[in-house]
Design a protein around this motif. Structure first.
Motif, PDB file in Angstrom:
ATOM      1  N   GLY A  81       0.827  -1.204   0.000  1.00 16.33           N
ATOM      2  CA  GLY A  81       0.000   0.000   0.000  1.00 16.33           C
ATOM      3  C   GLY A  81       0.857   1.248   0.000  1.00 16.33           C
ATOM      4  O   GLY A  81       1.750   1.394   0.830  1.00 16.33           O
ATOM      5  N   GLY A  82       0.598   2.140  -0.942  1.00 18.57           N
ATOM      6  CA  GLY A  82       1.353   3.390  -1.012  1.00 18.57           C
ATOM      7  C   GLY A  82       0.877   4.361   0.045  1.00 18.57           C
ATOM      8  O   GLY A  82      -0.290   4.738   0.079  1.00 18.57           O
ATOM      9  N   VAL A  83       1.770   4.754   0.932  1.00 16.72           N
ATOM     10  CA  VAL A  83       1.437   5.660   2.029  1.00 16.72           C
ATOM     11  C   VAL A  83       2.378   6.863   1.947  1.00 16.72           C
ATOM     12  O   VAL A  83       3.598   6.693   1.855  1.00 16.72           O
ATOM     13  CB  VAL A  83       1.591   4.943   3.394  1.00 16.72           C
ATOM     14  N   SER A  84       1.828   8.064   1.976  1.00 18.94           N
ATOM     15  CA  SER A  84       2.655   9.260   1.800  1.00 18.94           C
ATOM     16  C   SER A  84       3.464   9.616   3.051  1.00 18.94           C
ATOM     17  O   SER A  84       4.539  10.195   2.937  1.00 18.94           O
ATOM     18  CB  SER A  84       1.792  10.446   1.380  1.00 18.94           C
ATOM     19  N   LYS A  85       2.973   9.287   4.225  1.00 16.94           N
ATOM     20  CA  LYS A  85       3.690   9.601   5.463  1.00 16.94           C
ATOM     21  C   LYS A  85       4.694   8.482   5.759  1.00 16.94           C
ATOM     22  O   LYS A  85       4.333   7.305   5.721  1.00 16.94           O
ATOM     23  CB  LYS A  85       2.684   9.729   6.614  1.00 16.94           C
ATOM     24  N   PRO A  86       5.957   8.815   6.068  1.00 17.22           N
ATOM     25  CA  PRO A  86       6.950   7.772   6.353  1.00 17.22           C
ATOM     26  C   PRO A  86       6.593   6.961   7.606  1.00 17.22           C
ATOM     27  O   PRO A  86       6.086   7.496   8.582  1.00 17.22           O
ATOM     28  CB  PRO A  86       8.247   8.551   6.586  1.00 17.22           C
ATOM     29  N   TYR A  87       6.871   5.669   7.539  1.00 17.08           N
ATOM     30  CA  TYR A  87       6.658   4.797   8.693  1.00 17.08           C
ATOM     31  C   TYR A  87       7.787   4.955   9.693  1.00 17.08           C
ATOM     32  O   TYR A  87       8.931   5.238   9.316  1.00 17.08           O
ATOM     33  CB  TYR A  87       6.621   3.324   8.262  1.00 17.08           C
ATOM     34  N   GLU A  88       7.464   4.730  10.969  1.00 20.88           N
ATOM     35  CA  GLU A  88       8.494   4.655  11.992  1.00 20.88           C
ATOM     36  C   GLU A  88       8.834   3.186  12.170  1.00 20.88           C
ATOM     37  O   GLU A  88       7.957   2.370  12.428  1.00 20.88           O
ATOM     38  CB  GLU A  88       7.974   5.251  13.303  1.00 20.88           C
ATOM     39  N   LEU A  89      10.111   2.860  11.989  1.00 22.24           N
ATOM     40  CA  LEU A  89      10.544   1.470  12.113  1.00 22.24           C
ATOM     41  C   LEU A  89      11.318   1.274  13.400  1.00 22.24           C
ATOM     42  O   LEU A  89      12.162   2.101  13.759  1.00 22.24           O
ATOM     43  CB  LEU A  89      11.435   1.075  10.930  1.00 22.24           C
ATOM     44  N   PRO A  90      11.070   0.165  14.096  1.00 24.19           N
ATOM     45  CA  PRO A  90      11.801  -0.131  15.328  1.00 24.19           C
ATOM     46  C   PRO A  90      13.188  -0.694  14.987  1.00 24.19           C
ATOM     47  O   PRO A  90      13.363  -1.902  14.833  1.00 24.19           O
ATOM     48  CB  PRO A  90      10.917  -1.180  16.006  1.00 24.19           C
ATOM     49  N   ALA A  91      14.180   0.195  14.875  1.00 19.44           N
ATOM     50  CA  ALA A  91      15.506  -0.212  14.407  1.00 19.44           C
ATOM     51  C   ALA A  91      16.086  -1.369  15.223  1.00 19.44           C
ATOM     52  O   ALA A  91      16.550  -2.363  14.663  1.00 19.44           O
ATOM     53  CB  ALA A  91      16.456   0.978  14.430  1.00 19.44           C
ATOM     54  N   GLY A  93      14.549  -3.518  17.090  1.00 22.41           N
ATOM     55  CA  GLY A  93      13.739  -4.714  16.885  1.00 22.41           C
ATOM     56  C   GLY A  93      14.118  -5.445  15.608  1.00 22.41           C
ATOM     57  O   GLY A  93      14.207  -6.670  15.565  1.00 22.41           O
ATOM     58  N   LEU A  94      14.376  -4.682  14.559  1.00 20.97           N
ATOM     59  CA  LEU A  94      14.795  -5.282  13.292  1.00 20.97           C
ATOM     60  C   LEU A  94      16.213  -5.841  13.395  1.00 20.97           C
ATOM     61  O   LEU A  94      16.498  -6.937  12.905  1.00 20.97           O
ATOM     62  CB  LEU A  94      14.736  -4.250  12.163  1.00 20.97           C
ATOM     63  N   LEU A  95      17.096  -5.090  14.040  1.00 21.95           N
ATOM     64  CA  LEU A  95      18.488  -5.535  14.163  1.00 21.95           C
ATOM     65  C   LEU A  95      18.613  -6.828  14.964  1.00 21.95           C
ATOM     66  O   LEU A  95      19.337  -7.741  14.565  1.00 21.95           O
ATOM     67  CB  LEU A  95      19.339  -4.444  14.824  1.00 21.95           C
ATOM     68  N   PHE A  96      17.922  -6.885  16.080  1.00 18.23           N
ATOM     69  CA  PHE A  96      18.056  -8.060  16.945  1.00 18.23           C
ATOM     70  C   PHE A  96      17.280  -9.271  16.442  1.00 18.23           C
ATOM     71  O   PHE A  96      17.668 -10.404  16.692  1.00 18.23           O
ATOM     72  CB  PHE A  96      17.649  -7.727  18.381  1.00 18.23           C
ATOM     73  N   SER A  97      16.181  -9.043  15.733  1.00 17.70           N
ATOM     74  CA  SER A  97      15.382 -10.184  15.271  1.00 17.70           C
ATOM     75  C   SER A  97      15.781 -10.647  13.880  1.00 17.70           C
ATOM     76  O   SER A  97      15.532 -11.781  13.499  1.00 17.70           O
ATOM     77  CB  SER A  97      13.891  -9.832  15.271  1.00 17.70           C
ATOM     78  N   GLY A  98      16.373  -9.749  13.102  1.00 16.44           N
ATOM     79  CA  GLY A  98      16.749 -10.106  11.740  1.00 16.44           C
ATOM     80  C   GLY A  98      15.579 -10.129  10.772  1.00 16.44           C
ATOM     81  O   GLY A  98      15.714 -10.600   9.651  1.00 16.44           O
ATOM     82  N   THR A  99      14.418  -9.626  11.190  1.00 19.37           N
ATOM     83  CA  THR A  99      13.282  -9.571  10.277  1.00 19.37           C
ATOM     84  C   THR A  99      13.533  -8.504   9.221  1.00 19.37           C
ATOM     85  O   THR A  99      14.383  -7.637   9.386  1.00 19.37           O
ATOM     86  CB  THR A  99      11.968  -9.274  11.032  1.00 19.37           C
ATOM     87  N   ARG A 100      12.778  -8.584   8.137  1.00 20.52           N
ATOM     88  CA  ARG A 100      12.985  -7.680   7.003  1.00 20.52           C
ATOM     89  C   ARG A 100      11.702  -6.919   6.673  1.00 20.52           C
ATOM     90  O   ARG A 100      10.607  -7.434   6.858  1.00 20.52           O
ATOM     91  CB  ARG A 100      13.413  -8.484   5.778  1.00 20.52           C
ATOM     92  N   VAL A 101      11.893  -5.734   6.126  1.00 21.15           N
ATOM     93  CA  VAL A 101      10.786  -4.943   5.608  1.00 21.15           C
ATOM     94  C   VAL A 101      11.105  -4.670   4.142  1.00 21.15           C
ATOM     95  O   VAL A 101      12.197  -4.189   3.820  1.00 21.15           O
ATOM     96  CB  VAL A 101      10.606  -3.615   6.371  1.00 21.15           C
ATOM     97  N   GLU A 102      10.168  -5.005   3.262  1.00 22.63           N
ATOM     98  CA  GLU A 102      10.357  -4.826   1.829  1.00 22.63           C
ATOM     99  C   GLU A 102       9.149  -4.112   1.259  1.00 22.63           C
ATOM    100  O   GLU A 102       8.099  -4.069   1.871  1.00 22.63           O
ATOM    101  CB  GLU A 102      10.509  -6.182   1.135  1.00 22.63           C
ATOM    102  N   GLY A 103       9.305  -3.601   0.065  1.00 26.85           N
ATOM    103  CA  GLY A 103       8.202  -2.984  -0.642  1.00 26.85           C
ATOM    104  C   GLY A 103       8.146  -3.540  -2.048  1.00 26.85           C
ATOM    105  O   GLY A 103       9.122  -4.070  -2.560  1.00 26.85           O
ATOM    106  N   SER A 104       6.984  -3.430  -2.651  1.00 26.41           N
ATOM    107  CA  SER A 104       6.846  -3.928  -4.006  1.00 26.41           C
ATOM    108  C   SER A 104       5.764  -3.141  -4.729  1.00 26.41           C
ATOM    109  O   SER A 104       4.752  -2.789  -4.150  1.00 26.41           O
ATOM    110  CB  SER A 104       6.487  -5.410  -3.988  1.00 26.41           C
ATOM    111  N   MET A 105       6.014  -2.902  -5.986  1.00 22.73           N
ATOM    112  CA  MET A 105       4.993  -2.326  -6.855  1.00 22.73           C
ATOM    113  C   MET A 105       4.466  -3.480  -7.709  1.00 22.73           C
ATOM    114  O   MET A 105       4.566  -4.634  -7.325  1.00 22.73           O
ATOM    115  CB  MET A 105       5.606  -1.217  -7.726  1.00 22.73           C
ATOM    116  N   ILE A 106       3.985  -3.203  -8.860  1.00 23.71           N
ATOM    117  CA  ILE A 106       3.499  -4.241  -9.761  1.00 23.71           C
ATOM    118  C   ILE A 106       4.704  -4.982 -10.345  1.00 23.71           C
ATOM    119  O   ILE A 106       5.772  -4.413 -10.504  1.00 23.71           O
ATOM    120  CB  ILE A 106       2.602  -3.637 -10.856  1.00 23.71           C
ATOM    121  N   GLY A 107       4.548  -6.229 -10.656  1.00 24.51           N
ATOM    122  CA  GLY A 107       5.666  -7.050 -11.084  1.00 24.51           C
ATOM    123  C   GLY A 107       5.943  -7.072 -12.570  1.00 24.51           C
ATOM    124  O   GLY A 107       6.691  -7.925 -13.041  1.00 24.51           O
ATOM    125  N   GLY A 108       5.365  -6.207 -13.361  1.00 25.18           N
ATOM    126  CA  GLY A 108       5.592  -6.237 -14.792  1.00 25.18           C
ATOM    127  C   GLY A 108       4.588  -7.138 -15.491  1.00 25.18           C
ATOM    128  O   GLY A 108       3.806  -7.850 -14.863  1.00 25.18           O
TER     129      GLY A 108
END
Length: 163
Positions: A81-91, A93-108
């Motif tokens: 979902g395209g959101v104009s306001k930037p998200y706050e990410l728990p740095a 939390g991501l560093l210690f857990s190794g989880t990932r955040v990715e984005g995707s548009m249409i795949g062609g």
């Protein structure tokens, strides 16, 4: 709900996050579990259990609580979902857990065709309601308030001249 339908057709166990449990019956009818993000106990029960979250919400929302439900190292949050306001990410939390955040548009074109072929082969189709152009604002309010359910609205183009 197309993401839910596609994931179920692929054989995945599916959980749906929603602000409340108002869509619980709809989730169950799709073979999915509904988790109300407003329920701290329900969110705590989901901690570190999910492989992937496909986030299709096109309005700003808390993603930090969603990230806590992802499995360490392999868990991935995919933002569609395209959101104009930037998200706050728990740095940390991501560093210690190794989880990932990715984005995707249409795949062609090729990937879109593959998805359409898959949907056709598995009888996966969207739920929609055809509306007159004059009803578009009311439909948008329903979507924003979360009372439209899983369906989406399609404006009948020849009703534009009635406006």
């Amino acid at each position: 709900m197309m993401a839910v339908k596609i994931a179920k057709a692929m054989g995945a166990k599916v959980s749906i996050f929603s602000r409340s449990d108002a869509k619980k019956d709809q989730a169950a009818s799709l073979g999915a579990e509904l988790v109300a993000t407003s329920d701290p106990a329900a969110m705590a029960a989901m901690a570190r259990t999910l492989d992937v979250i496909v986030d299709t919400v096109s309005d700003f929302h808390d993603i930090a609580s969603l990230i806590t439900t992802l499995k360490p190292v392999t868990g991935t949050l995919v933002l569609l979902g395209g959101v104009s306001k930037p998200y706050e990410l728990p740095a940390f939390g991501l560093l210690f857990s190794g989880t990932r955040v990715e984005g995707s548009m249409i795949g062609g074109c090729d990937l879109t065709q593959e998805m359409l072929d898959f949907c056709h082969a598995n009888k996966v189709a969207p739920d929609f309601e055809i509306i007159a152009a004059k009803d578009a604002e009311a439909a948008l309010h329903k979507l924003h308030e979360g009372v439209a359910g899983a369906k989406r609205f399609v404006i009948k183009i020849d009703t534009l001249k009635e406006m």
